[in-house]
Every structure is written in structure tokens, then in C-alpha cells.
Design a protein around this motif. Structure first.
Motif, PDB file in Angstrom:
ATOM      1  N   LEU A   1       0.842  -1.195   0.000  1.00  0.00           N
ATOM      2  CA  LEU A   1       0.000   0.000   0.000  1.00  0.00           C
ATOM      3  C   LEU A   1       0.869   1.234   0.000  1.00  0.00           C
ATOM      4  O   LEU A   1       1.769   1.365   0.836  1.00  0.00           O
ATOM      5  N   ILE A   2       0.605   2.146  -0.931  1.00  0.00           N
ATOM      6  CA  ILE A   2       1.269   3.440  -0.960  1.00  0.00           C
ATOM      7  C   ILE A   2       0.188   4.508  -0.779  1.00  0.00           C
ATOM      8  O   ILE A   2      -0.760   4.578  -1.551  1.00  0.00           O
ATOM      9  N   ILE A   3       0.340   5.320   0.265  1.00  0.00           N
ATOM     10  CA  ILE A   3      -0.618   6.382   0.557  1.00  0.00           C
ATOM     11  C   ILE A   3      -0.083   7.683  -0.015  1.00  0.00           C
ATOM     12  O   ILE A   3       1.044   8.090   0.269  1.00  0.00           O
ATOM     13  N   LEU A   4      -0.910   8.341  -0.827  1.00  0.00           N
ATOM     14  CA  LEU A   4      -0.508   9.530  -1.575  1.00  0.00           C
ATOM     15  C   LEU A   4      -1.439  10.691  -1.287  1.00  0.00           C
ATOM     16  O   LEU A   4      -2.604  10.498  -0.935  1.00  0.00           O
ATOM     17  N   ASP A   5      -0.914  11.911  -1.478  1.00  0.00           N
ATOM     18  CA  ASP A   5      -1.811  13.059  -1.472  1.00  0.00           C
ATOM     19  C   ASP A   5      -2.360  13.250  -2.883  1.00  0.00           C
ATOM     20  O   ASP A   5      -2.069  12.458  -3.787  1.00  0.00           O
ATOM     21  N   VAL A   6      -3.147  14.289  -3.091  1.00  0.00           N
ATOM     22  CA  VAL A   6      -3.813  14.457  -4.383  1.00  0.00           C
ATOM     23  C   VAL A   6      -2.835  14.773  -5.511  1.00  0.00           C
ATOM     24  O   VAL A   6      -3.168  14.631  -6.692  1.00  0.00           O
ATOM     25  N   GLU A   7      -1.623  15.202  -5.164  1.00  0.00           N
ATOM     26  CA  GLU A   7      -0.609  15.494  -6.178  1.00  0.00           C
ATOM     27  C   GLU A   7       0.372  14.338  -6.345  1.00  0.00           C
ATOM     28  O   GLU A   7       1.426  14.492  -6.954  1.00  0.00           O
ATOM     29  N   PHE A   8       0.031  13.185  -5.784  1.00  0.00           N
ATOM     30  CA  PHE A   8       0.817  11.960  -5.896  1.00  0.00           C
ATOM     31  C   PHE A   8       2.158  12.026  -5.172  1.00  0.00           C
ATOM     32  O   PHE A   8       3.104  11.340  -5.542  1.00  0.00           O
ATOM     33  N   ASN A   9       2.225  12.834  -4.142  1.00  0.00           N
ATOM     34  CA  ASN A   9       3.355  12.756  -3.231  1.00  0.00           C
ATOM     35  C   ASN A   9       3.084  11.642  -2.231  1.00  0.00           C
ATOM     36  O   ASN A   9       1.969  11.500  -1.726  1.00  0.00           O
ATOM     37  N   GLU A  10       4.103  10.854  -1.956  1.00  0.00           N
ATOM     38  CA  GLU A  10       3.940   9.742  -1.018  1.00  0.00           C
ATOM     39  C   GLU A  10       3.898  10.263   0.419  1.00  0.00           C
ATOM     40  O   GLU A  10       4.785  10.990   0.858  1.00  0.00           O
TER      41      GLU A  10
END
Length: 207
Positions: free
Chosen positions: A141-150
Motif C-alpha cells: 500500500l502506498i498512501i498519496l496526497d492528491v498530487e501523488f506525493n507519497e
């Protein structure tokens, strides 16, 4: 378990996200492939098909019986900014079947969390950025913000389950079937409690 919290650019982009499946779509894909005696990936051997059929049973079971702890629910509900949860998986992976139902239930607690599932072997550019001890272990699982920063990542399994794997690799007298029984017996006894504890800690660092 490999649990990390950070904030940095990721290799994941909008194309990966758009190619991802929802949980329902992922389950429907597995069911449709099994009807034609196939699974995800390129190996459609009887052994892989048997693993996949067993995993469908596991996922259906955990979908029905998983109950989340009050602490975990509180941690998930406190998240107040939009997050994208991208999960690398395959239908034949036993660890994925044991863990994904609970992860999806956690995400469903908060409408700011969106989840997509990517098949590992079709997305090695992502997988190879998230190796575990040099291996392409899933689920991841990779959790990202809306700009695809991890923001964080978790996987491929809870810490005690990871230790069972480490012990197996050190002990040449234990064969794979014995290891598999030990691993899935642990999952059955643990009933997702360790995963929930790990996610309570992970999410408390993101709210």
C-alpha cells in the motif's frame, strides 16, 4: 511489516491511478478470470488457480466478519485531507487475500480516502520502487496526497507474519507447504488484530 511515513514525490502518476481498479472491480476481475481457468499474471497453472480460488474464499470470509477497533475507527475518521491509497496486488497472493478486506474497510470509514488496486506484474515500474528486502512482495500500500506525493507506505504483511517468512528462509528443514500452513494459521488466529494496530499507528501520523 514495512511501515514508513514520509512526504516525498513518488513514481506514481495519474496514469497509474486511472488504470487502477476499485475493490469491487478487482474482485469481479478475479471471478471473471476464474471462469475461464485463468488468474492474474501470466502463470495459469492449476496450482496458481487453486491459490486464487482459496483466496476468493478468504476475501469473502474477511469481508463478512472483519470488525474494526474503536481506536482504528477514530484514527481513520480524523483524516481531514484527501488521500489516494494505491495497492499493488495479485489474485494468487495469499497475503493480499488475508489483508485487503480489512484495508478496504479502513478506507471506507472516510470519504476523503480513495483506493485503487494495481496488478503487480503489469506495473513493475511502481513495484520496483517499493521492494521489500529486494523482493517484489505484495500486497503493498502506498498512501498519496492528491498530487501523488507519497505520505506513507505499508506492506507486504503485518510484522509477526513477516517474521514467520524470515524464519522460514533461515530454516532449510521447513518446506514451503509447512511455511504456508504456519503463515495462514497465524492469520486465522490473529483475526486482523495486528494489522489494525499497525494501521492505527500509521494513520495517527497522517491526521
Amino acid at each position: 511489516m514495512n511501515l514508513k511515513t514520509s512526504s516525498k514525490p513518488s513514481v506514481i502518476n495519474e496514469v497509474h491511478w486511472e488504470n487502477g481498479l476499485t475493490y469491487d472491480e478487482y474482485q469481479q476481475l478475479i471471478d471473471s478470470l476464474l471462469k475461464i481457468n485463468q488468474t492474474t499474471g501470466n502463470n495459469h497453472s492449476e496450482k496458481q488457480l487453486a491459490y486464487t480460488r482459496l483466496n476468493v474464499q478468504r476475501m469473502n470470509k474477511w469481508d463478512k466478519i472483519t470488525k474494526l477497533s474503536a481506536d482504528l475507527i477514530e484514527s481513520a475518521e480524523k483524516i481531514d485531507s484527501s488521500q489516494k491509497w494505491l495497492i499493488l496486488t495479485e489474485a494468487w497472493c495469499g497475503d493480499a487475500a488475508q489483508n485487503l478486506p480489512a484495508i478496504q474497510k479502513i478506507a471506507d470509514l472516510n470519504d476523503k480516502i480513495e483506493v485503487r488496486y494495481l496488478l503487480r506484474d503489469e506495473n513493475l515500474d511502481v513495484m520496483d520502487a517499493y521492494l521489500t528486502n529486494g523482493g517484489r512482495s505484495i500486497p503493498k500500500l502506498i498512501i498519496l496526497d492528491v498530487e501523488f506525493n507519497e505520505l506513507a507506505n505499508w506492506g507486504p504483511r503485518p510484522a509477526p507474519a513477516q517474521q514467520i517468512l524470515k524464519d522460514y528462509k533461515k530454516n532449510e528443514s521447513v518446506n514451503y507447504d509447512e511455511f504456508s500452513v504456519n503463515l495462514h494459521t497465524w492469520y486465522a488466529k490473529d483475526k486482523g488484530k495486528t494489522l489494525q494496530s499497525e494501521f492505527t499507528l500509521l494513520l495517527s501520523g497522517l491526521s
